[in-house]
Write a protein that holds these residues in place. Structure first.
Motif, PDB file in Angstrom:
ATOM      1  N   ASN A  58      39.856  38.231  45.098  1.00  0.00           N
ATOM      2  CA  ASN A  58      40.459  39.380  44.423  1.00  0.00           C
ATOM      3  C   ASN A  58      40.087  40.675  45.115  1.00  0.00           C
ATOM      4  O   ASN A  58      38.904  40.939  45.371  1.00  0.00           O
ATOM      5  CB  ASN A  58      40.000  39.444  42.963  1.00  0.00           C
ATOM      6  N   VAL A 118      44.679  44.929  40.873  1.00  0.00           N
ATOM      7  CA  VAL A 118      44.098  43.662  41.326  1.00  0.00           C
ATOM      8  C   VAL A 118      45.109  43.019  42.265  1.00  0.00           C
ATOM      9  O   VAL A 118      46.231  42.698  41.850  1.00  0.00           O
ATOM     10  CB  VAL A 118      43.783  42.727  40.147  1.00  0.00           C
ATOM     11  N   ASN A 119      44.719  42.887  43.507  1.00  0.00           N
ATOM     12  CA  ASN A 119      45.613  42.324  44.533  1.00  0.00           C
ATOM     13  C   ASN A 119      46.980  43.019  44.538  1.00  0.00           C
ATOM     14  O   ASN A 119      48.027  42.382  44.642  1.00  0.00           O
ATOM     15  CB  ASN A 119      45.772  40.817  44.331  1.00  0.00           C
TER      16      ASN A 119
END
Length: 234
Positions: A58, A118-119
């Motif tokens: 992540n 996140v990502n």
């Protein structure tokens, strides 16, 4: 040494170290995994053993909010998961959200707005400000030069242990923007056990409880939580 141990979890391995005298917890964690060329992130910094991890999957970051993010912010604020803790600001309609956050995004108010990712996927928001820029609030807090922070993760991404990571990503930016600040400060509602636990995991320490007047005339009892920047981050 200052009595603390450091453990860095990495794909089933536990790398152990100690915090040397005068050394920040983050620096001790980086030194413990020096051969991995990795930057450990916090798992739980609330105990005597400071737990970090190397996350290979992540990528968590914060970026400046734009007006194009406001529909997402409105949706997040309308969820019951978040609404209950921000109820004093009134019904989170699109118009109210734009009126509240638009000037901050445009640089017209002391508060700055950030989107947590996140990502590459937006999962929540963070807002920060110098406590002293809000005189009424500064009288309640312990340090007018502290950097105040508020945050919210959307419901589908809460409960995954990402909150401390989001705050850690925000801290990296805060250190660049407020290099002289020695304290970060948050004051969640005393009933918000999840938020208090997340702050503890990120390295904050609970302090005084105080009553904070709200926009609708109500008063909430909040818990002042402070992070010692030199001790935790260096």
């Amino acid at each position: 040494m200052n009595g603390h141990r450091v453990v860095v979890h990495d794909r089933g391995r536990d790398l152990t170290g100690v915090v040397h005298e005068g050394e920040a917890w983050a620096a001790a964690a980086r030194r413990t995994v020096a051969s991995l060329h990795a930057d450990p992130v916090p798992v739980d910094l609330s105990g005597e053993v400071k737990q970090f991890a190397v996350d290979h999957d992540n990528r968590i970051a914060v970026r400046a909010m734009t007006r194009g993010d406001l529909p997402d912010v409105t949706r997040w604020r309308q969820s019951e998961h978040i609404r209950r803790w921000w109820a004093a600001e009134g019904e989170p309609t699109q118009e109210r959200i734009e009126a509240r956050y638009g000037p901050c995004i445009d640089g017209m108010r002391p508060t700055r707005m950030w989107v947590a990712e996140v990502n590459g996927r937006s999962v929540g928001f963070v807002q920060d400000y110098r406590v002293g820029d809000y005189p009424d609030y500064a009288m309640l807090g312990p340090d007018p030069d502290a950097v105040g922070v508020d945050y919210a993760l959307c419901e589908e991404w809460s409960g995954r242990g990402l909150g401390a990571r989001v705050l850690w990503a925000w801290m990296a930016r805060a250190r660049q923007r407020f290099p002289a600040a020695t304290t970060y400060f948050a004051a969640p509602d005393h009933r918000n056990a999840a938020s208090l636990r997340m702050l503890a995991k990120a390295g904050f320490t609970e302090g005084v409880w105080f009553d904070e007047p709200k926009e609708d005339g109500s008063v909430d009892t909040v818990v002042g939580c402070s992070l010692d920047v030199p001790r935790v981050l260096g």
